[in-house]
Design a protein around this motif. Structure first.
Motif, PDB file in Angstrom:
ATOM      1  N   ALA A 278     -44.817 -19.118  -0.523  1.00 31.86           N
ATOM      2  CA  ALA A 278     -44.100 -17.906  -0.916  1.00 31.86           C
ATOM      3  C   ALA A 278     -44.045 -16.890   0.229  1.00 31.86           C
ATOM      4  CB  ALA A 278     -44.760 -17.268  -2.139  1.00 31.86           C
ATOM      5  N   LEU A 279     -44.985 -16.955   1.152  1.00 33.47           N
ATOM      6  CA  LEU A 279     -44.986 -16.096   2.332  1.00 33.47           C
ATOM      7  C   LEU A 279     -44.575 -16.857   3.587  1.00 33.47           C
ATOM      8  CD1 LEU A 279     -48.347 -14.230   1.640  1.00 33.47           C
ATOM      9  CD2 LEU A 279     -46.040 -13.363   1.255  1.00 33.47           C
ATOM     10  N   HIS A 280     -44.982 -18.128   3.659  1.00 32.98           N
ATOM     11  CA  HIS A 280     -44.729 -18.971   4.832  1.00 32.98           C
ATOM     12  C   HIS A 280     -43.230 -19.200   5.059  1.00 32.98           C
ATOM     13  CE1 HIS A 280     -45.786 -22.123   7.750  1.00 32.98           C
ATOM     14  NE2 HIS A 280     -44.945 -22.933   7.142  1.00 32.98           N
TER      15      HIS A 280
ATOM     16  N   PRO B 263     -40.408 -17.429   3.866  1.00 36.60           N
ATOM     17  CA  PRO B 263     -39.630 -16.257   4.309  1.00 36.60           C
ATOM     18  C   PRO B 263     -39.973 -15.801   5.718  1.00 36.60           C
ATOM     19  CG  PRO B 263     -40.521 -15.878   2.109  1.00 36.60           C
ATOM     20  CD  PRO B 263     -41.132 -17.152   2.620  1.00 36.60           C
ATOM     21  N   LEU B 264     -41.249 -15.927   6.093  1.00 36.54           N
ATOM     22  CA  LEU B 264     -41.627 -15.552   7.460  1.00 36.54           C
ATOM     23  C   LEU B 264     -40.976 -16.492   8.463  1.00 36.54           C
ATOM     24  CD1 LEU B 264     -43.163 -13.777   9.432  1.00 36.54           C
ATOM     25  CD2 LEU B 264     -45.189 -15.205   9.043  1.00 36.54           C
TER      26      LEU B 264
ATOM     27  N   LEU C 268     -50.695 -19.049   7.329  1.00 36.66           N
ATOM     28  CA  LEU C 268     -50.082 -19.187   6.005  1.00 36.66           C
ATOM     29  C   LEU C 268     -49.764 -20.644   5.683  1.00 36.66           C
ATOM     30  CD1 LEU C 268     -47.671 -16.113   6.019  1.00 36.66           C
ATOM     31  CD2 LEU C 268     -49.764 -16.388   4.664  1.00 36.66           C
TER      32      LEU C 268
ATOM     33  N   LYS D 269     -49.409 -21.349   1.510  1.00 29.36           N
ATOM     34  CA  LYS D 269     -48.820 -20.176   0.865  1.00 29.36           C
ATOM     35  C   LYS D 269     -47.320 -20.148   1.130  1.00 29.36           C
ATOM     36  CE  LYS D 269     -52.799 -18.311  -0.349  1.00 29.36           C
ATOM     37  NZ  LYS D 269     -53.203 -18.261  -1.726  1.00 29.36           N
TER      38      LYS D 269
ATOM     39  N   GLN E 290     -47.940 -17.219  10.771  1.00 23.50           N
ATOM     40  CA  GLN E 290     -47.228 -18.351  10.185  1.00 23.50           C
ATOM     41  C   GLN E 290     -48.116 -19.591  10.101  1.00 23.50           C
ATOM     42  OE1 GLN E 290     -44.853 -18.488   8.383  1.00 23.50           O
ATOM     43  NE2 GLN E 290     -43.196 -19.827   8.961  1.00 23.50           N
TER      44      GLN E 290
END
Length: 129
Positions: free
Chosen positions: A96-98, A100-101, A89, A94, A86
């Motif tokens: 788009a990944l950070h 949702p994680l 990211l 980022k 996390q």
């Protein structure tokens, strides 16, 4: 420290981690409206990472004296891996990944908190156990 004390330490550590992740969600929302929120979110990231390391320490201390399953140590270590990803990211910008994680981490942390607060460990209720 007693077994009960170690259990309380785990509960506090998981609660702190959960609150830190929730704080991160709130400050992430502020990033949409305020440029100064980035500094607050950065500080929160450090607190969240520290809380996750505290959770690992608490799980290790609770596991060692009484033996038993290493599962809490594995769970807390998994959180530390997720927190590390996390942070990377976030630094890499980022979202788009950070994002949702972060949602996944909050959900898992709430589940872990529920587990440590409402699950009794076998053999810890009696004085002679």
């Amino acid at each position: 420290m007693t077994k009960q004390g170690n259990g309380t330490f785990v509960q506090v550590a998981v609660a702190l981690q959960t609150l830190a992740i929730f704080f991160q969600a709130a400050t992430a929302g502020l990033l949409l409206t305020s440029s100064s929120a980035e500094a607050v979110h950065g500080v929160g990231a450090r607190v969240m990472y520290g809380a996750t390391m505290l959770y690992v320490l608490a799980a290790i201390l609770a596991w060692r004296p009484g033996g038993g399953s290493p599962r809490p140590v594995l769970y807390s270590s998994g959180f530390l891996v997720l927190a590390s990803v996390q942070v990377v990211l976030g630094i890499a910008h980022k979202p788009a990944l950070h994002v949702p994680l972060g949602v996944l981490m909050f959900g898992l942390s709430v589940l872990a908190l529920g587990q440590v607060l409402f699950t009794r460990s076998p053999g810890r209720s009696g004085a002679g156990s």
